[in-house]
Design a protein around this motif. Structure first.
Motif, short mmCIF file in Angstrom:
data_model
loop_
_atom_site.label_atom_id
_atom_site.label_comp_id
_atom_site.label_asym_id
_atom_site.label_seq_id
_atom_site.Cartn_x
_atom_site.Cartn_y
_atom_site.Cartn_z
N ARG A 85 36.47 39.95 47.32
CA ARG A 85 36.45 38.81 46.41
C ARG A 85 35.90 39.21 45.05
O ARG A 85 36.44 38.83 44.00
CB ARG A 85 35.60 37.69 47.00
CG ARG A 85 35.56 36.43 46.16
CD ARG A 85 34.66 35.39 46.81
NE ARG A 85 33.29 35.87 46.91
CZ ARG A 85 32.43 35.86 45.92
NH1 ARG A 85 32.78 35.38 44.73
NH2 ARG A 85 31.21 36.31 46.08
N ALA A 86 34.81 40.01 45.06
CA ALA A 86 34.24 40.46 43.79
C ALA A 86 35.23 41.33 43.02
O ALA A 86 35.36 41.22 41.80
CB ALA A 86 32.94 41.24 44.05
N ALA A 87 35.96 42.19 43.76
CA ALA A 87 36.96 43.04 43.11
C ALA A 87 38.08 42.19 42.51
O ALA A 87 38.55 42.45 41.39
CB ALA A 87 37.52 44.05 44.11
N GLN A 88 38.51 41.16 43.26
CA GLN A 88 39.55 40.28 42.74
C GLN A 88 39.08 39.53 41.49
O GLN A 88 39.82 39.39 40.52
CB GLN A 88 39.97 39.29 43.82
CG GLN A 88 40.72 39.94 44.99
CD GLN A 88 41.05 38.93 46.08
OE1 GLN A 88 40.66 37.76 45.99
NE2 GLN A 88 41.75 39.37 47.10
N GLU A 89 37.81 39.04 41.53
CA GLU A 89 37.27 38.35 40.36
C GLU A 89 37.17 39.29 39.17
O GLU A 89 37.50 38.91 38.04
CB GLU A 89 35.90 37.77 40.69
CG GLU A 89 35.96 36.61 41.70
CD GLU A 89 34.57 36.08 42.02
OE1 GLU A 89 33.58 36.69 41.54
OE2 GLU A 89 34.47 35.06 42.73
N ALA A 90 36.71 40.53 39.43
CA ALA A 90 36.62 41.50 38.33
C ALA A 90 37.99 41.82 37.76
O ALA A 90 38.18 41.90 36.54
CB ALA A 90 35.93 42.78 38.82
N ALA A 91 38.98 41.98 38.65
CA ALA A 91 40.33 42.26 38.18
C ALA A 91 40.90 41.08 37.39
O ALA A 91 41.55 41.26 36.36
CB ALA A 91 41.24 42.58 39.37
N ALA A 92 40.62 39.86 37.88
CA ALA A 92 41.11 38.68 37.16
C ALA A 92 40.44 38.57 35.79
O ALA A 92 41.09 38.26 34.79
CB ALA A 92 40.83 37.41 37.99
N LYS A 93 39.12 38.84 35.74
CA LYS A 93 38.40 38.78 34.46
C LYS A 93 38.93 39.85 33.50
O LYS A 93 39.12 39.59 32.31
CB LYS A 93 36.90 38.97 34.69
CG LYS A 93 36.06 38.83 33.43
CD LYS A 93 34.59 38.96 33.73
CE LYS A 93 33.75 38.77 32.47
NZ LYS A 93 34.09 39.73 31.42
#
Length: 341
Positions: free
Chosen positions: A154-162
């Motif tokens: 989830r953190a990786a997805q949020e970082a990628a989205a950001k």
């Protein structure tokens, strides 16, 4: 049950053969039946094991067996459902098949002389508890690892989205900057083109006007300009433009028009008034002579000559330009007509 053929049935050994055996009356019961003893090939007995019916009875009844020459050992058998609740149903489900398998196993054990013990067929309670604890711990560890992995994903997805959002915002700003620069450049180019076009149009207009207008005289020197202050002028300031030139220098019509006045005019000396087609009046003053006194004239036509009549200090042409009865700067007016003064 009758013994199989070829098997010798013997009576259980007496107490003297076993040492001194003293089961309690409650836990011991008479031993019935006979045990078989197998002899090893070659004449040696494979095992002298005898099914101790008294021992089995004592274990099943949770009794205590003692011996005179051995330490006392407590034998107890926990309840099967308490030890193996998870496997009890499976044991019952397989009971039918187990009876046949048990019979075969019993026969094999009898042949080999090995008596299966209760501990061989039942798991230790402590071991079961330990196994369950380990399984629970492993399950919790797996759940924690799965949760940690999910959090990391989830953190990786949020970082990628950001990161994608930041890149999109940066690209948008860059595109806006490029568009603004292009628009500014286009505006500057359009302005420059407009200014160039206006300058060209003005040049063409002035060139056209230059063909329609002419300087009032030639071989001159500008002395007094419009607006100069001094006591020489009755109004307190100069109302025209002075072209100093030798007496007799030709004076020309600056544009096409008609002569509305020609003659003596006091301080102006001899004066000719030329009215142009747009109503502008041009005054020629201090003339030494006048070539025309009325009628229409064309641009560049000689209408008089330079003189020193009237209130003057030397020969010159005093030129005034009037619009609506008020004087304007002759120098600016001549330049607006495309003339170089």
């Amino acid at each position: 049950m009758p013994a199989p053929e070829g098997i010798e049935i013997q009576e259980p050994p007496t107490a003297g053969a076993w040492g001194e055996w003293n089961p309690t009356e409650d836990s011991a019961r008479p031993v019935r039946g006979k045990h078989r003893v197998l002899k090893q090939r070659g004449g040696l007995a494979r095992s002298s094991t005898v099914l101790g019916v008294g021992v089995i009875a004592a274990v099943g009844a949770s009794g205590i067996a003692t011996a005179q020459d051995r330490p006392q050992v407590a034998i107890s058998l926990p309840s099967l459902p308490d030890l193996m609740p998870d496997t009890l149903s499976g044991d019952r489900a397989q009971q039918a098949d187990g009876e046949d398998a048990g019979a075969s196993a019993g026969a094999g054990a009898a042949k080999t002389g090995i008596i299966p013990q209760q501990s061989d067929r039942r798991a230790d309670p402590g071991e079961l508890l330990r196994s369950r604890i380990l399984q629970q711990a492993e399950s919790q560890q797996d759940a924690a690892a799965a949760q940690e992995q999910a959090e990391a994903e989830r953190a990786a997805q949020e970082a990628a989205a950001k990161e994608a959002k930041d890149k999109q915002e940066a690209a948008r700003k860059e595109a806006e900057a490029v568009a603004a620069a292009a628009a500014e450049k286009a505006a500057q180019e359009a302005k420059a083109a407009q200014e160039a076009a206006e300058a060209k149009a003005e040049q063409e207009r002035l060139a056209e006007l230059a063909g329609s207008y002419a300087l009032p005289t030639s071989a001159y020197t500008l002395t007094s300009h419009y607006g100069d202050a001094g006591s020489m002028w009755s109004s307190g300031h100069h109302t025209g433009l002075d072209f100093a030139a030798p007496t007799g220098t030709p004076v020309k019509a600056v544009g096409s028009g008609k002569i509305t006045s020609a003659g003596w005019s006091g301080a102006y000396g001899y004066r000719i008034v030329l009215e142009l087609e747009d109503g502008t009046e041009v005054w020629y003053c201090h003339l030494s002579s006048m070539s025309v006194t009325g009628g229409s004239v064309t641009t560049g036509e000689t209408i008089g000559r330079v003189g020193a009549t009237g209130n003057v200090t030397g020969p010159h042409l005093h030129l005034e330009v009037r619009k609506g009865g008020s004087t304007v700067d002759p120098l600016a007016w001549l330049r607006s007509k495309g003339l170089t003064v």
